[in-house]
Motif scaffolding. Structure first.
Motif, PDB file in Angstrom:
ATOM      1  N   LEU A  50     -23.010 -12.166   7.036  1.00  0.00           N
ATOM      2  CA  LEU A  50     -23.982 -11.324   7.747  1.00  0.00           C
ATOM      3  C   LEU A  50     -24.301 -11.921   9.116  1.00  0.00           C
ATOM      4  CD1 LEU A  50     -26.238 -10.334   4.747  1.00  0.00           C
ATOM      5  CD2 LEU A  50     -25.009  -8.753   6.242  1.00  0.00           C
ATOM      6  N   LEU A  51     -24.408 -13.259   9.151  1.00  0.00           N
ATOM      7  CA  LEU A  51     -24.682 -13.897  10.443  1.00  0.00           C
ATOM      8  C   LEU A  51     -23.505 -13.701  11.397  1.00  0.00           C
ATOM      9  CD1 LEU A  51     -26.537 -17.125   9.268  1.00  0.00           C
ATOM     10  CD2 LEU A  51     -27.505 -15.126  10.444  1.00  0.00           C
ATOM     11  N   GLN A  54     -23.692 -10.229  12.606  1.00  0.00           N
ATOM     12  CA  GLN A  54     -24.793 -10.118  13.563  1.00  0.00           C
ATOM     13  C   GLN A  54     -24.353 -10.592  14.948  1.00  0.00           C
ATOM     14  OE1 GLN A  54     -28.328 -12.557  12.847  1.00  0.00           O
ATOM     15  NE2 GLN A  54     -29.568 -10.756  13.305  1.00  0.00           N
ATOM     16  N   THR A  55     -23.620 -11.693  14.954  1.00  0.00           N
ATOM     17  CA  THR A  55     -23.132 -12.229  16.225  1.00  0.00           C
ATOM     18  C   THR A  55     -22.174 -11.239  16.886  1.00  0.00           C
ATOM     19  OG1 THR A  55     -23.227 -14.372  15.149  1.00  0.00           O
ATOM     20  CG2 THR A  55     -22.128 -14.272  17.294  1.00  0.00           C
ATOM     21  N   TYR A  57     -22.192  -8.126  16.756  1.00  0.00           N
ATOM     22  CA  TYR A  57     -22.883  -6.949  17.296  1.00  0.00           C
ATOM     23  C   TYR A  57     -23.916  -7.313  18.354  1.00  0.00           C
ATOM     24  CZ  TYR A  57     -20.721  -3.412  14.440  1.00  0.00           C
ATOM     25  OH  TYR A  57     -19.813  -2.537  13.904  1.00  0.00           O
ATOM     26  N   GLU A  58     -24.039  -8.606  18.632  1.00  0.00           N
ATOM     27  CA  GLU A  58     -24.993  -9.027  19.646  1.00  0.00           C
ATOM     28  C   GLU A  58     -24.589  -8.428  20.993  1.00  0.00           C
ATOM     29  OE1 GLU A  58     -27.165 -13.202  18.852  1.00  0.00           O
ATOM     30  OE2 GLU A  58     -25.155 -13.237  19.662  1.00  0.00           O
ATOM     31  N   ASN A  63     -27.369  -3.158  17.007  1.00  0.00           N
ATOM     32  CA  ASN A  63     -27.436  -4.547  16.553  1.00  0.00           C
ATOM     33  C   ASN A  63     -27.663  -4.591  15.060  1.00  0.00           C
ATOM     34  OD1 ASN A  63     -29.450  -5.195  19.468  1.00  0.00           O
ATOM     35  ND2 ASN A  63     -27.221  -5.284  19.271  1.00  0.00           N
ATOM     36  N   LEU A  64     -27.216  -5.679  14.476  1.00  0.00           N
ATOM     37  CA  LEU A  64     -27.508  -5.910  13.064  1.00  0.00           C
ATOM     38  C   LEU A  64     -28.803  -6.716  13.018  1.00  0.00           C
ATOM     39  CD1 LEU A  64     -26.660  -5.564  10.172  1.00  0.00           C
ATOM     40  CD2 LEU A  64     -25.354  -7.674  10.336  1.00  0.00           C
ATOM     41  N   VAL A  65     -29.816  -6.118  12.419  1.00  0.00           N
ATOM     42  CA  VAL A  65     -31.119  -6.789  12.431  1.00  0.00           C
ATOM     43  C   VAL A  65     -31.576  -7.082  11.021  1.00  0.00           C
ATOM     44  CG1 VAL A  65     -31.817  -5.725  14.602  1.00  0.00           C
ATOM     45  CG2 VAL A  65     -32.390  -4.608  12.442  1.00  0.00           C
ATOM     46  N   ARG A  66     -32.410  -8.087  10.923  1.00  0.00           N
ATOM     47  CA  ARG A  66     -32.949  -8.479   9.643  1.00  0.00           C
ATOM     48  C   ARG A  66     -34.324  -7.886   9.492  1.00  0.00           C
ATOM     49  NH1 ARG A  66     -32.465 -14.441   7.084  1.00  0.00           N
ATOM     50  NH2 ARG A  66     -33.700 -13.728   5.323  1.00  0.00           N
ATOM     51  N   TRP A  71     -31.026  -6.225   5.560  1.00  0.00           N
ATOM     52  CA  TRP A  71     -30.333  -6.083   6.840  1.00  0.00           C
ATOM     53  C   TRP A  71     -30.042  -4.623   7.124  1.00  0.00           C
ATOM     54  CZ3 TRP A  71     -28.720 -10.498   9.709  1.00  0.00           C
ATOM     55  CH2 TRP A  71     -28.998 -11.722   9.061  1.00  0.00           C
TER      56      TRP A  71
END
Lengths: 222, 273, 222
Positions: A50-51, A54-55, A57-58, A63-66, A71
């Motif tokens: 997931l991290l 997330q990177t 899609y930065e 964006n992938l947000v928490r 998520w």
């Protein structure tokens, strides 16, 4: 590690990321890592994946947000404006606003207390805010009297909207009578003020720097 | 289906008939025991019969097909089952086709040949079958909401309604005038008038009547006070109201001999209580 | 071109891609390129940007797909087996509706008489209503023949539902065309029309205003 093994790991990683991507995209609600683990097989480091995702899609439009433990894909914050649209709705001005506006027009520079004196009722802060939001009324300065109340006046947009060249075009007593707006049964001493059109009157101070933020924050809706 | 080599066939997970909510046509050996209700029209029935020939539609015997159809319709009619008109129209057409196929084309015959009619029927059967296959291929595609998904949590457009205020100069001037007019009337100080309070009136009345047991007109008692026109009304009203209170308390008697006549008052005797 | 200018172009491109990404991600329905253009400014090559974005998402778990004139993000086809949600199954279409849909898709613009000719049976009004209600079929216009029958065609939602970029992606279209099976009329070898997606064909008139209310009110369930 041989290049082949490396490729294989890359493939597995890509596949896992694809699955997470699709799951998160299609889900109606944010998903917990534990919800997604079952789609990936045992022993897979979902949190790490997931991290990574997330990177990836930065800086993108999405964006992938928490959200707590879960998520979700969300529109990038700086692009939120894309999802907002303004729709203009024409509405008649309320009686209170119309009355307040007309008093400000004739009696400017006028303090809130002066407006209330003419209207005979307290003027809600909302009414003045609305008139300022409409762009017809502005804070001019502060009256040089105890309490230094804010003085209000009209704007150029006001003149523009009501088809006036200057404030002196506002009809006077005789004209109002002539138009039948004022009846004849008026005390002889009734006067219609001549609106003050200048920048600041003798008894006015310029606005304080703080005024430009929030007008009369101490005043509450009455 | 399945023999056309189209890549989509690889994705087929269920037989095409799964998408049909009507029962599949019955197997061959039962064909004579069902009514036409199970078919989607005569062409469907023909297609079903043609498939039983177990050859490609291009290779079917149209003559045999026509005979099978006519036999089927006859069986149904023997059993007195209502047959829809379009099945009968097809039967008539197939009987005609059969006759054209069996009788060689005479020279100078302008009617279409039996072969051409047979080709037309074949074409229609093939076209219907093709459309059925296409329907099933469509339904077996990865479909939205089945194998392909849209964003599960779309972020809908937020519409901010901004008010544009409407007011005419007339509205503005009217609002102002109404307020000034309203304000103007409250500027007048009300005329201050001398008002006799009830208590004052009562005290004065008590004093004037004193212990007098004679009937005396009220106005006669008040003669000094009624001189001022501005006070006349309040003096009369207050003393009259007070006199009623004194009567109620049994201190005085009061009488009036005619409507609007003078009011007479006297101290009540102690013993008359 | 100086490196600075190059950077600037890269920034603009990135920004445009982010905006398209955000718009397309936010919407559940496909968006037309023309609808998105207004967010990018004038003279921007939306079609080119969309192709760039499509390439960026190729091979990911979510793909950018074209649906007629519109575009949408959709989960990758090959992940369907993972995401399959059984509860989504709706009532299957009737055989009549399926056949009618496929005839309209492959023969459009098609009149009801033409549909009936292919099926060899009368079409209940309910069947067409159902397909229109599903959003897959629409009334296109009226055929310029006696009786001016309504012509039917498919919608963008049809393309979206069945994962087709254009009508030319209809499965087996080439074979059917080759076999002459898309001909509406006999003999089959004279004319082989393709499904026609354009606005109106030569022999079509626009719909009458009244059509937009109740489709073919004169036709009753047969």
């Amino acid at each position: 590690m041989s290049p082949d093994e490396d490729d294989e790991i890359g493939d597995v990683l890509r596949r896992h990321l694809r699955i997470l991507e699709a799951l998160l995209f299609a889900s109606a609600e944010p998903l917990r890592a534990s919800d997604m683990a079952s789609y990936l097989g045992e022993g897979v480091d979902v949190a790490g994946l997931l991290l990574t995702l997330q990177t990836q899609y930065e800086g993108r439009g999405v964006n992938l947000v928490r959200r707590g433990d879960a998520w979700a894909f969300r529109t990038a914050e700086d692009l939120g404006f894309l999802l907002r649209r303004e729709e203009h709705e024409t509405r008649p001005l309320s009686r209170a606003a119309l009355e307040t506006l007309s008093i400000i027009a004739y009696h400017q520079p006028a303090t809130r207390a002066e407006i209330e004196e003419v209207r005979g009722v307290a003027t809600g802060k909302g009414t003045l805010d609305l008139l300022m939001e409409a762009g017809w009324v502005r804070m001019r300065g502060r009256r040089r009297t105890p309490g230094r109340p804010v003085t209000y006046g009209t704007t150029d947009a006001f003149l523009d909207h009501f088809g006036l060249e200057t404030l002196l075009d506002l009809p006077g007593l005789d004209e109002l009578k002539g138009a039948g707006l004022l009846s004849g049964r008026l005390p002889p001493d009734l006067q219609i003020p001549l609106p003050f059109d200048g920048s600041l009157r003798d008894d006015e101070d310029p606005l304080d720097p703080a005024d430009l933020g929030d007008p009369e924050p101490e005043d509450e809706e009455t | 289906m399945g023999h056309d080599g189209h890549p989509d066939c690889a994705l087929m997970t269920s037989p095409e008939s799964n998408w049909f909510d009507t029962p599949a046509p019955p197997p061959a050996d039962e064909v004579l025991h069902v009514d036409v209700g199970g078919y989607e029209g005569p062409l469907d029935l023909l297609l079903d019969l043609a498939r039983r020939q177990k050859v490609d539609l291009s290779g079917i015997s149209v003559l045999a097909l026509a005979e099978q159809y006519l036999a089927f319709i006859d069986t149904i009619r023997e059993r007195r089952i209502e047959v829809a008109a379009d099945y009968l129209v097809m039967a008539a057409w197939l009987a005609y086709l059969k006759s054209r196929l069996m009788v060689p084309q005479a020279p100078g015959d302008d009617e279409p040949s039996g072969e051409m009619l047979a080709a037309m029927l074949q074409f229609r059967l093939k076209r219907l079958e093709a459309m059925r296959q296409s329907a099933s291929r469509l339904m077996n595609r990865p479909r939205l909401g089945f194998q392909i998904y849209a964003r599960g949590a779309p972020e809908p457009m937020e519409i901010a309604r901004r008010s544009v205020w409407e007011a005419s100069l007339y509205d503005l001037l009217n609002a102002y005038s109404i307020q000034r007019e309203r304000g103007a009337s409250t500027d007048y100080a009300p005329r201050l008038r001398t008002v006799w309070s009830l208590q004052d009136a009562r005290d004065i009345l008590q004093r004037l009547i004193g212990e007098s047991r004679e009937w005396v007109a009220l106005d006669a008692y008040l003669i000094d006070y009624l001189a001022k026109p501005s006070e006349r009304a309040t003096v009369r009203a207050s003393t009259f109201a007070s006199s009623l209170e004194l009567v109620r308390q049994g201190q005085i008697d009061i009488r009036q001999t005619e409507t609007f006549g003078p009011l007479f008052m006297r101290r009540r005797r102690e013993d008359s209580r």
